[in-house]
Each structure stands twice: as structure tokens, then as C-alpha cells.
Scaffold this motif. Structure first.
Motif, PDB file in Angstrom:
ATOM      1  N   UNK B  63       0.801  -1.230   0.000  1.00 25.92           N
ATOM      2  CA  UNK B  63       0.000   0.000   0.000  1.00 25.92           C
ATOM      3  C   UNK B  63       0.830   1.275   0.000  1.00 25.92           C
ATOM      4  N   UNK B  64       1.882   1.345   0.838  1.00 22.65           N
ATOM      5  CA  UNK B  64       2.606   2.612   0.879  1.00 22.65           C
ATOM      6  C   UNK B  64       3.777   2.638  -0.094  1.00 22.65           C
ATOM      7  N   UNK B  65       4.490   1.518  -0.211  1.00 21.92           N
ATOM      8  CA  UNK B  65       5.690   1.531  -1.040  1.00 21.92           C
ATOM      9  C   UNK B  65       5.390   1.024  -2.445  1.00 21.92           C
ATOM     10  N   UNK B  66       6.087   1.590  -3.409  1.00 30.01           N
ATOM     11  CA  UNK B  66       5.861   1.146  -4.775  1.00 30.01           C
ATOM     12  C   UNK B  66       7.157   1.230  -5.590  1.00 30.01           C
ATOM     13  N   UNK B  67       7.414   0.156  -6.339  1.00 25.95           N
ATOM     14  CA  UNK B  67       8.516   0.211  -7.287  1.00 25.95           C
ATOM     15  C   UNK B  67       7.991   0.954  -8.498  1.00 25.95           C
ATOM     16  N   UNK B  68       8.496   2.172  -8.701  1.00 29.14           N
ATOM     17  CA  UNK B  68       7.922   3.032  -9.727  1.00 29.14           C
ATOM     18  C   UNK B  68       8.447   2.653 -11.104  1.00 29.14           C
ATOM     19  N   UNK B  69       9.765   2.474 -11.203  1.00 30.96           N
ATOM     20  CA  UNK B  69      10.318   2.078 -12.489  1.00 30.96           C
ATOM     21  C   UNK B  69      11.629   1.344 -12.271  1.00 30.96           C
ATOM     22  N   UNK B  70      12.175   0.840 -13.342  1.00 34.85           N
ATOM     23  CA  UNK B  70      13.427   0.103 -13.259  1.00 34.85           C
ATOM     24  C   UNK B  70      13.195  -1.392 -13.313  1.00 34.85           C
ATOM     25  N   UNK B  71      14.272  -2.118 -13.478  1.00 38.05           N
ATOM     26  CA  UNK B  71      14.155  -3.571 -13.497  1.00 38.05           C
ATOM     27  C   UNK B  71      15.103  -4.197 -12.483  1.00 38.05           C
ATOM     28  N   UNK B  72      14.696  -5.345 -12.006  1.00 36.45           N
ATOM     29  CA  UNK B  72      15.571  -6.131 -11.146  1.00 36.45           C
ATOM     30  C   UNK B  72      15.693  -7.488 -11.812  1.00 36.45           C
ATOM     31  N   UNK B  73      16.824  -7.720 -12.467  1.00 35.91           N
ATOM     32  CA  UNK B  73      16.982  -8.978 -13.194  1.00 35.91           C
ATOM     33  C   UNK B  73      17.677  -9.986 -12.303  1.00 35.91           C
ATOM     34  N   UNK B  74      16.986 -11.095 -12.074  1.00 34.84           N
ATOM     35  CA  UNK B  74      17.570 -12.166 -11.285  1.00 34.84           C
ATOM     36  C   UNK B  74      17.649 -13.403 -12.159  1.00 34.84           C
ATOM     37  N   UNK B  75      18.832 -13.877 -12.408  1.00 34.46           N
ATOM     38  CA  UNK B  75      19.056 -14.950 -13.384  1.00 34.46           C
ATOM     39  C   UNK B  75      18.337 -14.629 -14.696  1.00 34.46           C
ATOM     40  N   UNK B  76      18.370 -13.381 -15.089  1.00 33.45           N
ATOM     41  CA  UNK B  76      17.792 -12.999 -16.360  1.00 33.45           C
ATOM     42  C   UNK B  76      16.308 -12.686 -16.343  1.00 33.45           C
ATOM     43  N   UNK B  77      15.618 -12.988 -15.238  1.00 33.74           N
ATOM     44  CA  UNK B  77      14.186 -12.703 -15.187  1.00 33.74           C
ATOM     45  C   UNK B  77      13.925 -11.422 -14.401  1.00 33.74           C
ATOM     46  N   UNK B  78      13.025 -10.604 -14.910  1.00 29.87           N
ATOM     47  CA  UNK B  78      12.733  -9.347 -14.234  1.00 29.87           C
ATOM     48  C   UNK B  78      11.757  -9.584 -13.080  1.00 29.87           C
ATOM     49  N   UNK B  89       7.697 -18.461  -5.047  1.00 31.99           N
ATOM     50  CA  UNK B  89       8.627 -19.564  -5.309  1.00 31.99           C
ATOM     51  C   UNK B  89      10.068 -19.101  -5.227  1.00 31.99           C
ATOM     52  N   UNK B  90      10.285 -17.803  -5.419  1.00 38.14           N
ATOM     53  CA  UNK B  90      11.647 -17.276  -5.348  1.00 38.14           C
ATOM     54  C   UNK B  90      12.037 -16.943  -3.922  1.00 38.14           C
ATOM     55  N   UNK B  91      11.095 -16.314  -3.201  1.00 41.54           N
ATOM     56  CA  UNK B  91      11.379 -15.905  -1.821  1.00 41.54           C
ATOM     57  C   UNK B  91      11.726 -17.120  -0.965  1.00 41.54           C
ATOM     58  N   UNK B  92      12.830 -17.011  -0.278  1.00 42.59           N
ATOM     59  CA  UNK B  92      13.208 -18.079   0.641  1.00 42.59           C
ATOM     60  C   UNK B  92      13.860 -19.249  -0.066  1.00 42.59           C
ATOM     61  N   UNK B  93      13.601 -19.379  -1.347  1.00 46.09           N
ATOM     62  CA  UNK B  93      14.123 -20.504  -2.105  1.00 46.09           C
ATOM     63  C   UNK B  93      15.365 -20.110  -2.896  1.00 46.09           C
ATOM     64  N   UNK B  94      15.212 -19.080  -3.755  1.00 43.33           N
ATOM     65  CA  UNK B  94      16.353 -18.606  -4.541  1.00 43.33           C
ATOM     66  C   UNK B  94      17.008 -17.403  -3.875  1.00 43.33           C
ATOM     67  N   UNK B  95      16.166 -16.545  -3.287  1.00 40.57           N
ATOM     68  CA  UNK B  95      16.694 -15.371  -2.598  1.00 40.57           C
ATOM     69  C   UNK B  95      16.184 -15.414  -1.167  1.00 40.57           C
ATOM     70  N   UNK B  96      17.065 -15.281  -0.214  1.00 43.24           N
ATOM     71  CA  UNK B  96      16.623 -15.285   1.180  1.00 43.24           C
ATOM     72  C   UNK B  96      17.152 -14.047   1.871  1.00 43.24           C
ATOM     73  N   UNK B  97      16.491 -13.689   2.957  1.00 41.98           N
ATOM     74  CA  UNK B  97      16.892 -12.465   3.635  1.00 41.98           C
ATOM     75  C   UNK B  97      17.180 -12.733   5.107  1.00 41.98           C
ATOM     76  N   UNK B  98      18.210 -12.086   5.586  1.00 43.59           N
ATOM     77  CA  UNK B  98      18.519 -12.129   7.021  1.00 43.59           C
ATOM     78  C   UNK B  98      18.191 -10.744   7.562  1.00 43.59           C
ATOM     79  N   UNK B  99      17.401 -10.705   8.619  1.00 40.07           N
ATOM     80  CA  UNK B  99      16.893  -9.406   9.048  1.00 40.07           C
ATOM     81  C   UNK B  99      17.746  -8.773  10.125  1.00 40.07           C
TER      82      UNK B  99
END
Lengths: 329, 325
Positions: B63-78, B89-99
Motif C-alpha cells: 500500500x505505501x511503497x511502490x517500485x515506480x520504475x526500473x528492473x531487477x533482473x535475477x538470473x535474467x528474469x525481471x 517460489x523465489x522468496x526463501x528458495x532462490x533469494x533469502x533475507x537475514x533481518x
């Protein structure tokens, strides 16, 4: 856990002693004479005095208090001055009605309130949330008796779909339960919504999202379970209070329940009814709060740990193992 | 040296919408992470580092945050164009975050073991008991005895909670780890342990890491390249060696200058004067203009472009052009 429950039950004793003392003092300072109420306006002052003596009303307060406690300890909750029947018997007859009303009413309000609260929280910042909030605000502010009269007028009188004062048949329960549930459902929905929003803001929800959980599991497994803890407390409180205080609903729909019984007792200065009635209702309330606390402990491990005291952890042994594991790196 | 690029961020712009203002959190950020490499994002609090990391996982506040423009290519996929379902399927599996804050990052009413096993079971088609077994292994790997599988977060210390969070992040062998100040909330001895652990795990599993930190010492020890973030922009970017030896942007120099030195006789710390510009009303010219010791009038009028002062070393400053070309 069993020890904790036993401790809590023991703690009920001073609470009950206190309540009965306060009730007795309140009765004492309230104007009105039960003897006069029993004998009626035509009775002579001598007759009234005689009955007062017979009922022991002229004894000093500590004596009356002691006598009351003594008989309660022997399982005797006194006899109604008006009906001349044991208070315990009369309350037992009425209890199922109140229990039925309160259980169904609370159940209905939970079934309506919780989904609406979740729905509103999940759809925050959209018209759906605003609509849910608006409706619940109306429901909370609508007086109980007025809503009951509306229901009676519409479903009972105009449409003639439902009986308005016959709880002998199951259809008769619909309107009273709806009356009870309206405000309570709104209350639960609002509580649910705010707790849910609070939980959804927490870091561990973001962690769960970062693990790849889809919204459904995120909301129902991780968020709802956490958000339910304060809601359970509200529901327990509602249930407990309603047991003694669903008076308006009982009166409007002529349900012979506990609230009505105690109210009539108060009105007639029927001292045994007032004393024992309030004592029993408050004991019920305390037991329900205890049950709620036990449910808390089942849901929340942090509380559970306080109760179980020393857990099975053998600290020394494990710390050794940890440092070893770190050193292996 | 030509390693494959795992993650490429191009012209990323992220904005937060509040009731009465738009916060320009990330402005035209470009970033590339190669396989097996660690990149450090350094900068002050509120510079937009965490927002960049959260954009990659698309876990910005809804609701508050928005990716306005640009690309984030991960293994070639935006990533910005993927559906929520594909994202899961990507979260936690291909990309994980430590807080950042281990104290609040774990669900207080679920066992730590369950929280790890849940991620494992979600991304692998395995039985529950197999997931539990793997979760136990993960716990052991981060130095927590697996007997503590069924304990709750409040029974763990901060450092151990962070290790649980790390175990959770590593549990599905992700290709990329976003570590958002993984050691900030921990005391110094635990910091060193956690960093050493992350390093060894990284080596063993060959993951790439985006490490967000304030701590330049940590950067020097663990990163291959550094991006200095200021007011939502990357003002300087290059290899660790280059940045530490040839820092060119006045802000980067300020960051190094604000570290206390043991060998100098100065009594006071040297902070960078002033505050970061208000992200709701960013200045027209260079964002560092107000605080820059070397600012000239031109800086307040036009935003500086990127200058490559050495191969792979980019600086956003007009001085850089004349200085090292």
C-alpha cells in the motif's frame, strides 16, 4: 499446569469472601425492608417486626455475614423470601436458559465478528475495510433493547416468521441470540481488526513472507494465531459478563434466566436471592476467566513457560555443546 | 574473473506514499552482483539500503511503497514483473533475507524448528519428517544443538536467534542472500561469530550476498565490492580495494573520516556535518551539496552524472571528472 490451576482455584476463596461481604454491606445500606415486601402494605408494623426478628434481620452485620458463610459452606444458599423455594434450586432451573442464550449469542458473535475483523484488516486502505468499520461502529452504538424491538417488530410482528417470546421451541432462540450477538460481534470484529493489523506490522510476518509463504498461510497460520490472543481475552470477558448481565435480552424476550432472577430479587429486596445469586454468578465469571487464562497458556508458549516453571532444559550441558559447535567453524 | 552476473538492478526507483508526501527512497539505482560474490551496501540510516534489499524480494510494505520504475533482473528474469505466485517460489528458495533485528524476526508462538522446517517444506517436495530432519541439520550447522528444535524464540539469546534466522535463510540453499545489518543488534563478540559463520557458509555453498551495513570494518573483511548509498542513490561504487584506497566521493571520504583512529591524537570524533536531505523534498542538484566540504556553486544546480574514474569504479561527483580522468 495442574499446580497453577489449583493455585488459581484457591485464590478464588478470598475473592468470593470479599464479594459476599461487599454485597452484604450494600444490601445493608440500601433502603427497603424485605419483611414489608413479603407481608405487603396492609400488614401491621408488629407483624413486620416479628418477621424481621424471625429472619434474623435485626442481628448485627458480622453475625449475619457469619451465618451466611456458614450456610453456604454447608451447601445451603438460602431460601427465597417470596417463593419460599431454595435459591440454589431456582437458579439451577434458570441456569440452562441463560447458558443457552449466552453460549449461542457469544458463538454467533464470534462466528460473525472474527471473519469480519480479519477481512477488514486484510483489506486495509480499501473501501472494504471502511465499510466493515462503519457497519461495526453502527452495530456497537446501537442500543441493545432498540435493536431487539426492531427485530420483534419486523420478524415477529410484520413477517410473523419467528416467535418473539417462546424459547420452548428452537426458533424462539433466534431473535434473542441475534440481539445479543449484534453488539458483541461488532466489538469482537473491531478488536480482531486492530490486533490483526498490529500483528501484520510485526517483523516476524515479514520474515515469514520472505520465506515464501503465500498470503493465505501467512495470515491464517502466522498472523491469526498471534492476533487471537487478545481476542480470546475479550471473548472470555464477554462470555463471563453476559452470564450475569444479559438482563435486557432476557426481559424483552421473556427468557427465565439468571439476570432476570437476580433483578427480581433486587427489586423485591429478596436478600437470600441477591446474596447467593451474585455470589454464584461471580464464581462462574471467575471460573470462566480461569479457563481463558488456561487457553492463553495453551496458545502462547511464553505464558506456558511461566506456569510450568523450570523446564526440562539442562543449561550447562547444552551451552558446552554450543561453544564446541561454534569453535568447529 | 568474468563471473556470471546473478542479480542486476537497473534504474530502480522506489517511492513511499504517505498521507501528505511522497518519499523518494530509492532513485535510479544500478547494481550488479556476480555469482559467489559479496557486495556491501554502506550508508547512513535512512539512505535507502533496506528499501533496495526489500525491493529485490518484493517485501516492501504493501500500500505505501511502490517500485515506480526500473528492473531487477535475477538470473535474467525481471522480478518486478513476476506474479505474486511466482514471487513466492523465489522468496526463501532462490533469494533469502537475514533481518536486522533478531529479537523480533521470529514468530514468538511457533517453535524455532518449525519455522525453519516450514520454509524447507514449502520449497521442496519432501515429507514433514524429512523437512524436520533437514531443519535439525540446519540448526546444528549454525551451532545450535538440535535438541532445541522444539523450543520457542524467547528461550534463545539474541545471538542464537540471529543464528536461527540465518539457518532459516540458508535452509533452501538460496543463490542470493540479502543480509540487512545482520550483526547490528548483536554485541561485538557475537558479531564476529556470526560474520565468520556467514563467511564459511558462503564459501561452502557458493552463494552471493548483498550485505547491508554501517560498519566499514565488516565491509573490508567480507565484501568483494562496495556501493556507497546516499539519499537513495549510489554515489560511489567499486571493488573493496579500490574504494578503500582511492575513495573519491566526498561522502565516502567523510564516512572514512568519521571513523575514530587510534594512532591520531585528536580528541573529538569527526562526524560529517549536517543531515541527509529530506527524502520528501530532495534538492535539485547534488544531494550531498549542503554537507559537502568541496561544494562549488555548480553542484547546487545540476545533479552530477556517473564518472568511471578507474575500470569498475564509479563516482557521482563533478569533481571526479577533473580529478582522476
Amino acid at each position: 499446569m495442574a499446580r497453577y490451576i489449583a493455585k488459581r482455584v484457591l485464590m478464588l476463596i478470598p475473592v468470593m469472601l470479599g464479594i459476599s461481604l461487599v454485597v452484604l454491606i450494600l444490601i445493608d445500606i440500601t433502603p427497603g425492608d424485605p419483611a414489608r415486601m413479603v407481608l405487603g402494605a396492609q400488614a401491621t408494623q408488629e407483624q413486620v417486626d416479628e418477621l424481621r426478628e424471625e429472619l434474623g434481620l435485626n442481628d448485627p452485620l458480622p453475625v449475619r455475614y457469619g451465618r451466611f458463610l456458614w450456610s453456604v459452606l454447608h451447601g445451603d444458599f438460602g431460601t427465597s423470601l417470596l417463593t419460599k423455594r431454595p435459591v440454589a434450586d431456582e437458579m439451577l432451573e434458570r441456569f440452562p436458559y441463560t447458558l443457552m442464550l449466552v453460549t449461542l449469542g457469544t458463538l454467533l458473535s464470534v462466528l460473525i465478528g472474527i471473519p469480519i475483523g480479519i477481512f477488514a484488516a486484510v483489506n486495509q486502505h480499501s473501501w472494504k475495510d471502511n465499510a466493515a468499520i462503519f457497519l461495526s461502529l453502527i452495530a456497537v452504538s446501537m442500543p441493545n433493547f432498540w435493536f431487539a424491538l426492531l427485530l420483534i417488530r419486523f420478524f415477529g410482528v410484520r413477517l410473523r416468521w419467528l416467535p418473539i417470546s417462546r424459547v420452548a421451541v428452537w426458533q424462539g432462540w433466534i431473535l434473542p441470540c441475534a440481539t445479543m450477538a449484534l453488539g458483541l460481534a461488532a466489538l469482537i470484529a473491531r478488536q480482531m481488526r486492530s490486533d490483526m493489523l498490529e500483528v501484520l506490522r510485526q517483523d516476524y510476518i515479514t520474515t515469514a513472507r520472505a520465506k515464501g509463504l503465500a498470503d493465505g498461510r501467512l495470515i491464517y497460520r502466522h498472523a491469526l494465531k498471534n492476533a487471537m490472543i487478545p481476542v480470546i481475552m475479550v471473548i472470555g470477558g464477554i462470555f463471563g459478563t453476559s452470564l450475569g448481565g444479559s438482563l435486557i435480552t432476557e426481559v424483552i424476550f421473556s427468557i427465565p434466566g439468571l439476570g432476570q432472577y437476580i433483578m427480581t430479587g433486587l427489586y423485591n429486596r429478596d436478600y437470600p436471592v441477591i446474596q447467593s445469586g451474585i455470589l454464584i454468578v461471580s464464581a462462574l465469571f471467575a471460573v470462566i476467566i480461569l479457563i481463558v487464562d488456561v487457553i492463553f497458556a495453551l496458545v502462547d508458549p511464553r505464558i506456558r513457560l511461566q506456569y510450568t516453571g523450570k523446564a526440562k532444559r539442562k543449561a550447562g550441558k547444552q551451552v558446552g555443546k554450543e561453544t564446541q559447535a561454534i569453535e568447529n567453524f | 574473473m568474468a563471473k556470471e552476473i546473478l542479480l542486476a538492478i537497473r534504474n530502480l526507483v522506489v517511492k513511499y506514499h504517505t498521507d501528505d508526501a511522497v518519499i523518494h527512497a530509492v532513485n535510479n539505482v544500478n547494481l550488479a552482483v556476480k555469482k559467489g560474490e559479496t557486495i556491501g551496501l554502506v550508508g547512513e540510516t535512512g539512505a535507502g539500503k533496506t528499501t533496495i534489499a526489500r525491493s529485490i524480494l518484493r517485501i516492501l510494505p504493501p500500500h505505501t511503497a511502490k517500485i515506480v520504475s526500473g528492473e531487477i533482473l535475477f538470473s535474467g528474469r525481471d522480478i518486478t514483473k513476476l506474479s505474486e505466485k511466482e514471487m513466492c517460489k523465489i522468496r526463501g528458495n532462490k533469494i533469502a533475507m537475514i533481518f536486522q533485528d533478531p529479537m523480533t524476526a521470529l514468530n514468538p508462538i511457533e517453535t524455532v524448528g518449525f519455522q525453519i522446517a516450514e520454509a524447507i517444506q514449502l520449497h521442496n517436495r519432501i515429507s514433514r519428517s524429512e523437512a524436520e530432519r533437514r531443519a535439525c541439520n540446519m540448526l546444528e550447522m549454525v551451532g545450535i544443538p538440535m535438541e532445541r528444535y522444539s523450543e520457542y524464540p524467547h528461550q534463545f539469546s539474541g545471538g542464537m536467534k540471529q543464528r536461527v534466522v540465518i539457518a532459516m535463510a540458508l535452509s533452501c540453499n538460496p543463490e542470493l542472500i540479502l543480509a540487512d545489518e545482520p550483526t547490528t543488534a548483536l554485541d561485538v563478540t557475537i558479531q564476529a561469530q556470526v560474520l565468520a559463520m556467514m563467511q564459511s557458509l558462503k564459501k561452502r555453498l557458493g552463494t552471493s550476498v548483498v550485505l547491508i551495513t554501517h560498519d566499514l570494518g565488516v565491509v573490508a573483511n567480507t565484501c568483494n565490492s562496495v556501493a556507497v548509498v546516499y539519499a537513495g542513490e549510489i554515489v560511489e561504487y567499486g571493488t573493496v580495494e579500490h574504494i578503500f584506497d582511492f575513495a573519491s566521493h566526498p561522502y565516502t571520504l567523510g564516512l572514512f573520516g568519521s571513523l575514530p583512529k587510534l594512532d591520531s591524537r585528536e580528541r573529538r570524533l569527526k562526524p560529517i556535518k549536517g543531515l541527509m536531505p529530506d527524502p520528501t523534498a530532495l534538492p535539485q542538484g547534488c544531494r550531498f551539496y549542503d554537507r559537502c566540504p568541496e561544494a562549488v556553486r555548480k553542484c547546487s544546480q545540476t545533479a552530477p552524472g556517473e564518472v568511471e574514474i578507474a575500470p569498475g569504479h564509479l563516482v557521482k561527483c563533478i569533481k571526479a571528472k577533473g580529478g582522476a580522468a
